[in-house]
Design an enzyme around this catalytic site. Structure first.
Site, PDB file in Angstrom:
ATOM      1  N   ARG A 142      27.464 -17.200 -41.988  1.00  0.00           N
ATOM      2  CA  ARG A 142      28.918 -16.944 -42.255  1.00  0.00           C
ATOM      3  C   ARG A 142      29.227 -15.919 -43.363  1.00  0.00           C
ATOM      4  O   ARG A 142      28.818 -16.087 -44.563  1.00  0.00           O
ATOM      5  CB  ARG A 142      29.689 -18.310 -42.508  1.00  0.00           C
ATOM      6  CG  ARG A 142      29.372 -19.430 -41.528  1.00  0.00           C
ATOM      7  CD  ARG A 142      30.446 -20.669 -41.694  1.00  0.00           C
ATOM      8  NE  ARG A 142      29.941 -21.553 -40.717  1.00  0.00           N
ATOM      9  CZ  ARG A 142      30.173 -21.625 -39.390  1.00  0.00           C
ATOM     10  NH1 ARG A 142      31.059 -20.842 -39.125  1.00  0.00           N
ATOM     11  NH2 ARG A 142      29.799 -22.829 -38.682  1.00  0.00           N
TER      12      ARG A 142
ATOM     13  N   CYS B 288      40.287 -29.070 -61.802  1.00  0.00           N
ATOM     14  CA  CYS B 288      38.691 -29.612 -61.241  1.00  0.00           C
ATOM     15  C   CYS B 288      37.856 -29.681 -62.857  1.00  0.00           C
ATOM     16  O   CYS B 288      37.877 -28.907 -63.749  1.00  0.00           O
ATOM     17  CB  CYS B 288      37.753 -28.578 -60.646  1.00  0.00           C
ATOM     18  SG  CYS B 288      36.071 -29.229 -60.090  1.00  0.00           S
TER      19      CYS B 288
ATOM     20  N   CYS C 199      35.658 -29.407 -40.873  1.00  0.00           N
ATOM     21  CA  CYS C 199      34.829 -29.295 -41.760  1.00  0.00           C
ATOM     22  C   CYS C 199      35.595 -29.520 -43.151  1.00  0.00           C
ATOM     23  O   CYS C 199      36.746 -29.381 -43.465  1.00  0.00           O
ATOM     24  CB  CYS C 199      34.070 -27.713 -42.102  1.00  0.00           C
ATOM     25  SG  CYS C 199      32.921 -27.481 -43.272  1.00  0.00           S
TER      26      CYS C 199
ATOM     27  N   CYS D 298      26.667 -27.669 -44.081  1.00  0.00           N
ATOM     28  CA  CYS D 298      27.194 -26.249 -44.244  1.00  0.00           C
ATOM     29  C   CYS D 298      26.587 -26.006 -45.837  1.00  0.00           C
ATOM     30  O   CYS D 298      27.161 -26.479 -46.537  1.00  0.00           O
ATOM     31  CB  CYS D 298      28.332 -26.074 -44.018  1.00  0.00           C
ATOM     32  SG  CYS D 298      29.236 -24.388 -44.441  1.00  0.00           S
TER      33      CYS D 298
ATOM     34  N   CYS E 218      38.550 -25.838 -41.929  1.00  0.00           N
ATOM     35  CA  CYS E 218      37.824 -26.329 -43.303  1.00  0.00           C
ATOM     36  C   CYS E 218      38.723 -26.629 -44.380  1.00  0.00           C
ATOM     37  O   CYS E 218      39.909 -25.885 -44.541  1.00  0.00           O
ATOM     38  CB  CYS E 218      36.764 -25.383 -43.824  1.00  0.00           C
ATOM     39  SG  CYS E 218      35.668 -24.706 -42.344  1.00  0.00           S
TER      40      CYS E 218
ATOM     41  N   CYS F  13      34.581 -20.294 -60.770  1.00  0.00           N
ATOM     42  CA  CYS F  13      35.387 -20.861 -60.076  1.00  0.00           C
ATOM     43  C   CYS F  13      37.010 -21.070 -61.110  1.00  0.00           C
ATOM     44  O   CYS F  13      37.128 -21.420 -62.223  1.00  0.00           O
ATOM     45  CB  CYS F  13      35.043 -22.225 -59.921  1.00  0.00           C
ATOM     46  SG  CYS F  13      36.432 -22.989 -58.788  1.00  0.00           S
TER      47      CYS F  13
END
Length: 340
Positions: free
Chosen positions: A281, A73, A149, A209, A117, A80
């Site tokens: 969640r 990414c 999702c 979400c 998801c 991350c």
């Protein structure tokens, strides 16, 4: 309350709030902070009272998360391990094949998941064969009888509409932290970019979400500001994931101290009070929590768990452990909502 706030697309038993439960979109920071800083047992009692009024069967939704495109990414999110610029041992991989993803979804469904998801390590969605493959994945997951999702980064209006047409139930796009603290965590995407993506998702008719991560070095005020931003949207996110930072070697936040259980419980309970109809969640960070801590989070208003051995690239409790915990506690899994 506006017309938009009266429509509810989550799993509560009511199209509108039950008696004694109010849905507000005009919270102030002092109000949110006052809730967050209540004596812990009083805060949990208030949150559980609201939770049981709305979610009367007290079931928990089981969700499975698969990284369909891992690593590489271009963003610089400090937490991350998938960011290409950090040396975390996560290798860049190609987008998974549609059939491979659907096989994983089928296994998750057999294990009890009602929401599947799919996460891709992209800054933004690019039109073309890869996005077309994601659309096929969404269609396939829905055919399996599951909610679908996705979290793919930023979207255009057209892409959001195509995802909705493919049957996408929800789109995850977390705000992560407060607007003020955000610049200390990410520089490659603005807070406004995130809010604009949420608006595109909402306008396309997809459930939102959106939640955040605690343990990023933020203050209590930052934490409350994040919840305030979510709760004051014209329509509350139908799904609010609360994550605890999983510090990964090689990222700028590798040395952050572990989030304490009480902090997680306070955040979840406050989210439940601010957004009473939303699914809250319990997400990343569960591997660092014992069974009692997880049950305390559920008592405070969490009614969804991500299960499986991984959450994208970080560890998660084993499926058998999760099932044993729910069985011991007498908590039953929620059936899927396929109306979307």
């Amino acid at each position: 309350m506006s017309d938009a706030s009266e429509s509810f697309h989550g799993h509560a038993h009511f199209a509108a709030p039950p008696a004694g439960v109010s849905v507000r979109h005009d919270w102030t920071l002092p109000e949110v902070r006052a809730l967050y800083e209540l004596p812990l047992l009083e805060l949990i009692h208030k949150a559980q009272t609201v939770h049981r009024a709305v979610f009367q069967d007290n079931k928990v939704q089981l969700c499975s998360l698969l990284s369909i495109k891992t690593g590489g990414c271009p963003e610089d999110c400090s937490y991350c391990p998938q960011a290409a610029r950090y040396k975390t041992g996560v290798k860049a991989e190609k987008l998974m094949a549609v059939q491979e993803v659907l096989e994983a979804a089928s296994k998750a469904r057999a294990a009890g998941a009602t929401r599947f998801c799919m996460g891709a390590a992209w800054r933004e969605v690019k039109d073309g064969p890869q996005f077309d493959s994601v659309l096929e994945m969404v269609k396939g997951v829905r055919k399996l009888g599951m909610e679908a999702c996705a979290t793919l980064g930023m979207l255009t209006d057209s892409q959001a509409r195509r995802l909705r047409e493919a049957g996408l139930s929800a789109y995850n796009h977390n705000l992560d932290t407060s607007a003020e603290h955000y610049g200390d965590i990410i520089s490659t995407r603005t807070y406004e970019d995130r809010l604009n993506t949420l608006e595109r998702v909402r306008q396309a008719g997809i459930s939102v979400c959106s939640g955040g991560i605690i343990g990023l070095g933020e203050s209590v005020e930052d934490r409350c500001e994040l919840l305030l931003t979510l709760a004051n949207q014209e329509v509350h996110p139908e799904s609010v994931p609360i994550n605890a930072l999983v510090a990964v070697e090689g990222t700028p936040l590798a040395n952050q101290k572990r989030v304490e259980t009480v902090e997680m419980v306070r955040t979840i309970a406050t989210a439940r009070l601010l957004m009473p109809l939303s699914m809250v969640r319990l997400s990343a960070g569960r591997q660092q929590m014992n069974e009692e801590a997880q049950l305390l989070c559920m008592l405070a208003g969490a009614n969804s768990l991500f299960f499986g051995e991984k959450l994208l690239t970080t560890g998660n409790p084993e499926f058998s452990q999760d099932m044993a915990l729910l069985e011991k506690a007498g908590i039953k899994p929620l059936e899927p909502d396929l109306s979307r």
